[in-house]
Design an enzyme around this catalytic site. Sequence first.
Site, PDB file in Angstrom:
ATOM      1  N   ALA A  70       0.865  -1.183   0.000  1.00  0.00           N
ATOM      2  CA  ALA A  70       0.000   0.000   0.000  1.00  0.00           C
ATOM      3  C   ALA A  70       0.898   1.227   0.000  1.00  0.00           C
ATOM      4  O   ALA A  70       2.059   1.169   0.424  1.00  0.00           O
ATOM      5  CB  ALA A  70      -0.882  -0.021   1.242  1.00  0.00           C
ATOM      6  N   GLY A 115       0.678  -5.167   0.561  1.00  0.00           N
ATOM      7  CA  GLY A 115      -0.402  -5.271  -0.422  1.00  0.00           C
ATOM      8  C   GLY A 115       0.011  -5.982  -1.701  1.00  0.00           C
ATOM      9  O   GLY A 115      -0.848  -6.509  -2.420  1.00  0.00           O
ATOM     10  N   GLU A 118      -0.341  -9.543  -0.969  1.00  0.00           N
ATOM     11  CA  GLU A 118      -1.783  -9.787  -0.848  1.00  0.00           C
ATOM     12  C   GLU A 118      -2.454  -9.827  -2.223  1.00  0.00           C
ATOM     13  O   GLU A 118      -3.352 -10.636  -2.457  1.00  0.00           O
ATOM     14  CB  GLU A 118      -2.390  -8.706   0.060  1.00  0.00           C
ATOM     15  N   GLU A 138       3.967  -5.164   7.577  1.00  0.00           N
ATOM     16  CA  GLU A 138       3.052  -4.220   8.244  1.00  0.00           C
ATOM     17  C   GLU A 138       3.305  -4.038   9.726  1.00  0.00           C
ATOM     18  O   GLU A 138       3.138  -2.933  10.252  1.00  0.00           O
ATOM     19  CB  GLU A 138       1.597  -4.648   8.028  1.00  0.00           C
TER      20      GLU A 138
HETATM   21  N1  CAA Z   1       4.556   3.340  -0.477  1.00  0.00           N
HETATM   22  C1  CAA Z   1       4.926   4.523  -1.004  1.00  0.00           C
HETATM   23  N2  CAA Z   1       6.069   4.696  -1.688  1.00  0.00           N
HETATM   24  C2  CAA Z   1       6.872   3.622  -1.837  1.00  0.00           C
HETATM   25  C3  CAA Z   1       6.542   2.364  -1.323  1.00  0.00           C
HETATM   26  C4  CAA Z   1       5.321   2.235  -0.616  1.00  0.00           C
HETATM   27  N3  CAA Z   1       4.879   1.066  -0.140  1.00  0.00           N
HETATM   28  N4  CAA Z   1       7.538   1.498  -1.602  1.00  0.00           N
HETATM   29  C5  CAA Z   1       8.455   2.221  -2.294  1.00  0.00           C
HETATM   30  N5  CAA Z   1       8.055   3.488  -2.452  1.00  0.00           N
HETATM   31  C6  CAA Z   1       8.760   4.582  -3.092  1.00  0.00           C
HETATM   32  C7  CAA Z   1       9.889   5.108  -2.232  1.00  0.00           C
HETATM   33  O1  CAA Z   1       9.404   6.003  -1.254  1.00  0.00           O
HETATM   34  C8  CAA Z   1      10.764   5.762  -3.262  1.00  0.00           C
HETATM   35  O2  CAA Z   1      10.214   7.004  -3.607  1.00  0.00           O
HETATM   36  P1  CAA Z   1      11.147   8.323  -3.669  1.00  0.00           P
HETATM   37  O3  CAA Z   1      12.112   8.034  -4.776  1.00  0.00           O
HETATM   38  O4  CAA Z   1      10.175   9.393  -3.983  1.00  0.00           O
HETATM   39  O5  CAA Z   1      11.807   8.412  -2.338  1.00  0.00           O
HETATM   40  C9  CAA Z   1      10.614   4.838  -4.478  1.00  0.00           C
HETATM   41  O6  CAA Z   1       9.412   4.108  -4.268  1.00  0.00           O
HETATM   42  C10 CAA Z   1      11.743   3.839  -4.591  1.00  0.00           C
HETATM   43  O7  CAA Z   1      11.846   3.137  -3.369  1.00  0.00           O
HETATM   44  P2  CAA Z   1      13.206   3.027  -2.529  1.00  0.00           P
HETATM   45  O8  CAA Z   1      14.097   4.181  -2.799  1.00  0.00           O
HETATM   46  O9  CAA Z   1      12.833   2.756  -1.114  1.00  0.00           O
HETATM   47  O10 CAA Z   1      13.842   1.725  -3.215  1.00  0.00           O
HETATM   48  P3  CAA Z   1      14.834   0.681  -2.553  1.00  0.00           P
HETATM   49  O11 CAA Z   1      15.314  -0.178  -3.654  1.00  0.00           O
HETATM   50  O12 CAA Z   1      15.845   1.355  -1.706  1.00  0.00           O
HETATM   51  O13 CAA Z   1      13.928  -0.208  -1.563  1.00  0.00           O
HETATM   52  C11 CAA Z   1      11.975  -1.451  -0.945  1.00  0.00           C
HETATM   53  C12 CAA Z   1      12.899  -0.998  -2.096  1.00  0.00           C
HETATM   54  C13 CAA Z   1      12.707  -2.427  -0.016  1.00  0.00           C
HETATM   55  C14 CAA Z   1      10.800  -2.169  -1.582  1.00  0.00           C
HETATM   56  C15 CAA Z   1      11.489  -0.210  -0.148  1.00  0.00           C
HETATM   57  O14 CAA Z   1      10.990   0.760  -1.056  1.00  0.00           O
HETATM   58  C16 CAA Z   1      10.416  -0.498   0.858  1.00  0.00           C
HETATM   59  O15 CAA Z   1      10.699  -1.022   1.925  1.00  0.00           O
HETATM   60  N6  CAA Z   1       9.160  -0.118   0.538  1.00  0.00           N
HETATM   61  C17 CAA Z   1       8.064  -0.244   1.452  1.00  0.00           C
HETATM   62  C18 CAA Z   1       7.620  -1.676   1.567  1.00  0.00           C
HETATM   63  C19 CAA Z   1       6.502  -1.810   2.569  1.00  0.00           C
HETATM   64  O16 CAA Z   1       6.661  -1.560   3.745  1.00  0.00           O
HETATM   65  N7  CAA Z   1       5.319  -2.255   2.088  1.00  0.00           N
HETATM   66  C20 CAA Z   1       4.178  -2.448   2.918  1.00  0.00           C
HETATM   67  C21 CAA Z   1       3.299  -1.250   2.879  1.00  0.00           C
HETATM   68  S1  CAA Z   1       1.999  -1.341   4.050  1.00  0.00           S
HETATM   69  C22 CAA Z   1       0.845  -2.311   3.352  1.00  0.00           C
HETATM   70  O17 CAA Z   1       0.994  -2.817   2.270  1.00  0.00           O
HETATM   71  C23 CAA Z   1      -0.370  -2.477   4.211  1.00  0.00           C
HETATM   72  C24 CAA Z   1      -1.371  -3.437   3.801  1.00  0.00           C
HETATM   73  O18 CAA Z   1      -1.844  -4.211   4.556  1.00  0.00           O
HETATM   74  C25 CAA Z   1      -1.850  -3.469   2.468  1.00  0.00           C
END
Ligand code: CAA
Length: 264
Positions: A70, A115, A118, A138
């Site tokens: 998400a 997500g 999921e 999460e």
């Molecule tokens: N939401 C919003 N933006 C996201 C995102 C997310 N879930 N995942 C990545 N992005 C964005 C980053 O913020 C970044 O944007 P900027 O360039 O503007 O800063 C861009 O995508 C590239 O990401 P990274 O620079 O972080 O890339 P990376 O290679 O260093 O890392 C990653 C990759 C490990 C996937 C890391 O981006 C990450 O940990 N993302 C979040 C993953 C996460 O926690 N997902 C769960 C979300 S909660 C959820 O899904 C709830 C539910 O129940 C549905």
Amino acid sequence: MSFEKYENVLLEEPEEGIAVLTVNRPKALNALNLATLQDIGDALREVKGRDDIRVLIVTGAGPKSFVAGADIKEMQNDNVTEALKLSKLAHSSFGEIEHLPQFVIAAVNGYALGGGCELASSCDMRIGSTTAKVGQPETGLGIIPGFGGTQRLTRLVGRDKAKEMIATCDMIDAKEAYRIGLFDEIAEPDELMDKAKDIAHKVMKNAPLSVARAKYSVDRGADLPLDVAVDLESQIWAEMFGTEDQKEGMAGFVEKRPKHFTGK
Ligand code: CAA
């Protein structure tokens, strides 16, 4: 060719009955904001009404990510009511996959987190790229999985493994995802779509209505007590004897000739 009517997903015109739905926000690693969840639901509802699509492949844009979850930036200031709306929208959109008569394959081309895991778990099967990384992060964000992760993931990998993945936030690789039954197949990144299409072609050799009704029987039956579930199976099994494809399928066998299914 793809329809440009959706801002955050691409729905390609089918080729030989196979359509590809791509979550398309590569700059955010295809994170699911409200608009994207809405687009996914709308695109799936469109697929449902199209007889020219027999198999749908769901994937993410770019080489790095299927869906990174998400959209954390969009939801970080949500209140309880807004969070509930987001989760309900995701359930409604992902739930469309189970309601499709078409067979749906997730081609997991990179990160499938939160997500993303999921969404993949909602599909009928999952093929993972060897570069894929899967997890439910999460609890590290102060929430729980809210797009089906405590339910569909549990049904796929069992309670203990689901709870372990959710409580540890471990990101597992493709081999481990395959080992625990989350991925059904693994492919090299440049062979992922071909692998998905090979499976799609196998599915398309069989009677379309049979594939759709079998999918329904498996999905509905999984949530029912066994005695009720086998009754559901009997009903659907018997209904198939009223179809043209049952006549064709069995005549083809008896006459030792190829079968020509029409979906009727
Ligand atoms: N939401 C919003 N933006 C996201 C995102 C997310 N879930 N995942 C990545 N992005 C964005 C980053 O913020 C970044 O944007 P900027 O360039 O503007 O800063 C861009 O995508 C590239 O990401 P990274 O620079 O972080 O890339 P990376 O290679 O260093 O890392 C990653 C990759 C490990 C996937 C890391 O981006 C990450 O940990 N993302 C979040 C993953 C996460 O926690 N997902 C769960 C979300 S909660 C959820 O899904 C709830 C539910 O129940 C549905």
